[in-house]
Design an enzyme around this catalytic site. Structure first.
Site, PDB file in Angstrom:
ATOM      1  N   HIS A 178      -3.753  -4.720  -0.543  1.00 36.57           N
ATOM      2  CA  HIS A 178      -3.343  -5.396   0.692  1.00 36.57           C
ATOM      3  C   HIS A 178      -3.408  -6.910   0.488  1.00 36.57           C
ATOM      4  CE1 HIS A 178      -3.204  -1.940   3.469  1.00 36.57           C
ATOM      5  NE2 HIS A 178      -4.067  -1.415   2.619  1.00 36.57           N
ATOM      6  N   CYS A 197       0.832  -1.209   0.000  1.00 33.15           N
ATOM      7  CA  CYS A 197       0.000   0.000   0.000  1.00 33.15           C
ATOM      8  C   CYS A 197       0.865   1.256   0.000  1.00 33.15           C
ATOM      9  CB  CYS A 197      -0.986  -0.051   1.168  1.00 33.15           C
ATOM     10  SG  CYS A 197      -2.357   1.111   0.983  1.00 33.15           S
ATOM     11  N   GLU A 210      -2.591  -9.134   2.495  1.00 35.03           N
ATOM     12  CA  GLU A 210      -3.016  -9.754   3.757  1.00 35.03           C
ATOM     13  C   GLU A 210      -4.528  -9.672   3.958  1.00 35.03           C
ATOM     14  OE1 GLU A 210      -1.670  -6.841   3.438  1.00 35.03           O
ATOM     15  OE2 GLU A 210      -2.499  -5.403   4.870  1.00 35.03           O
TER      16      GLU A 210
END
Lengths: 252, 213
Positions: free
Chosen positions: B182, B84, B184
């Site tokens: 992202h 990011c 994750e």
């Protein structure tokens, strides 16, 4: 193309998911990490976890619940309920929230929105805007304290103001529709999405896939629902299938 | 069974670290958070997560000496993942804080999205990498950004996404991977990307050095 998000909401109290109409007559609806993981597997694009306990002990439990949910979850998690300061927000973010929603505290002191945006970025500062039609029927006003108190503040003007204060997203709940299963308040949704340039999540009143479609057509970037999913009547998957057939851009 | 690879996650701000750590653990790594440049020098894998604004983040990276260590890692080609804002920090400058110098590893600038779209971009968008990408595959990823990289620098393999305008959603070069989205928070697709990077990056370090010769 950016897809529209389907967001199940987990109302949590004392480490359990609960459900009820307008927070009255709450019934147990399951274990938060188990439900969270199940929704991710069904295709949920994001989850909202709302802490509906009203006590300091409850708040501490909520942080622990966020921690457990985070370990299970690989989609975004927004946490709200009782957030009063950037310090409260920090605890939730450290526990595993990606975004934090403020509601009553933002109405009492809009600076809290700016504090959270400054410290953690606008992208994790969500304002939960609870609105109800004015008693004289003309427009909407902001309600706080789980709908118990009408503030007289114009909901549309408030939506524009919270964005000025740094909100990166609005979670818009119609207090007239919440728990009624009669569909989202589309006029409210349309009015709010027209005055702001941040994403708007529609909440309150969903009972059928058609309701979600209507909200997305009325300008919602995302739709939130709780009971429609908890009751097992529809899965996130079946709803996404329906929306795809209606040409709504959806993540497969 | 092979030991879980240690991953140093740089603390650039406060938010979202728990998600990054949980994601790395799910991918089989053993992540730890650090503000110490020595950890970033000596750990096999480093993650530069991004949260907050360009200016304050650069101030922090410069103040802790982390900026220099990251540039050294780039020269050595050591496995490094930027997420990011982390991707944006690799660049020279950003519309977010004009006048603030970024890490300058990529000689290009970061721009704000146009007014024609809702800002920030929040949600899942389609990522299309070039076919020569080693880690990236086609799929949907979760984005939370108001700024973007309009173009990729020479020597980097990009993935593209469209939000009002086409932008660079990820870049890779040797053992370096940088994502505007992202991983994750991008479900199984994101988890697979983390696993790809963890397993393939060490074997790609040399290739990166060769490219720089």
């Amino acid at each position: 193309m950016l897809t529209r998000r389907i967001i199940p909401c987990l109302d949590c109290r004392d480490g359990r998911v609960v459900k009820g109409v307008k927070f009255q007559g709450l019934r147990d609806a399951g274990d938060p990490p188990t439900l969270a993981r199940a929704y991710e597997l069904q295709g949920a694009d994001e989850l909202v976890l709302l802490d509906v306990s009203a006590t300091p002990d409850g708040r501490a439990t909520a942080v622990e619940t966020v921690r457990k949910v985070r370990e299970m979850l690989s989609i975004p998690l927004t946490v709200g309920g009782g957030v009063r300061s950037a310090e409260n927000a920090r605890k939730l973010l450290e526990a595993g929230a990606d975004k934090v929603g403020v509601n009553t505290a933002a109405v009492e002191n809009p600076q809290v929105i700016r504090d959270i945006a400054d410290q953690f970025g606008s992208q994790c500062s969500v304002v939960a805007l609870d609105a109800a039609r004015r008693l004289d029927g003309d427009g909407w006003e902001v309600v706080v304290l789980s709908g118990k108190k009408r503030t007289g503040i114009d909901a549309i003007e408030w939506a524009a103001k919270v964005v000025e204060f740094g909100a990166g997203e609005i979670l818009l709940t119609s207090w007239d529709r919440d728990g009624t299963r009669s569909g989202y308040d589309l006029q409210l949704l349309n009015a709010v999405s027209r005055v702001t340039n941040v994403p708007v999540i529609a909440s309150g009143g969903a009972a059928t896939p058609q309701h979600l479609l209507e909200a997305l057509d009325a300008g919602a970037d995302a739709v939130l629902a709780a009971s429609i999913f908890h009751d097992g009547e529809y899965t996130v998957g079946t709803i996404k299938q329906f929306l795809s057939e209606k040409k709504v851009p959806i993540r497969p | 069974m092979a030991e879980a690879p240690k991953v140093a996650v740089i603390r650039t701000g406060l938010a979202n670290l728990a998600s990054v750590l949980a994601g790395l653990r799910r991918a089989g790594a053993e992540p730890f958070v650090t503000e110490n440049p020595a950890d970033v020098q000596r750990t096999a894998y480093v993650v530069l997560p991004g949260v907050g604004a360009f200016g304050p983040a650069m101030e922090k990276l410069n103040g802790t000496g982390m900026a220099d260590v990251l540039r050294e890692r780039f020269e050595a080609g050591s496995p490094t993942l930027s997420v990011c804002l982390g991707l944006q920090l690799l660049h020279e400058a950003s519309d977010e804080n004009p006048g603030v110098a970024g890490l300058g590893i990529i000689p290009l600038s970061i721009r704000k999205f146009p007014d024609t779209v809702r800002i920030p971009q929040l949600g899942w968008n389609e990522v299309r990498p070039e076919s020569s990408a080693a880690y990236l595959q086609n799929g949907f990823a979760y984005f939370a950004n108001s700024y973007h990289a309009p173009a990729a620098a020479e020597g980097w393999t990009p993935a593209h996404t469209i939000y009002g305008v086409p932008f660079v959603s990820a870049i890779e070069r040797g053992a370096w991977l940088a994502c505007q989205f992202h991983p994750e928070l991008s479900g199984d697709w994101g988890l697979q990307l983390l696993k790809n990077w963890l397993s393939l990056a060490p074997s790609r370090v040399i290739a990166s050095e060769l490219k720089q010769c």
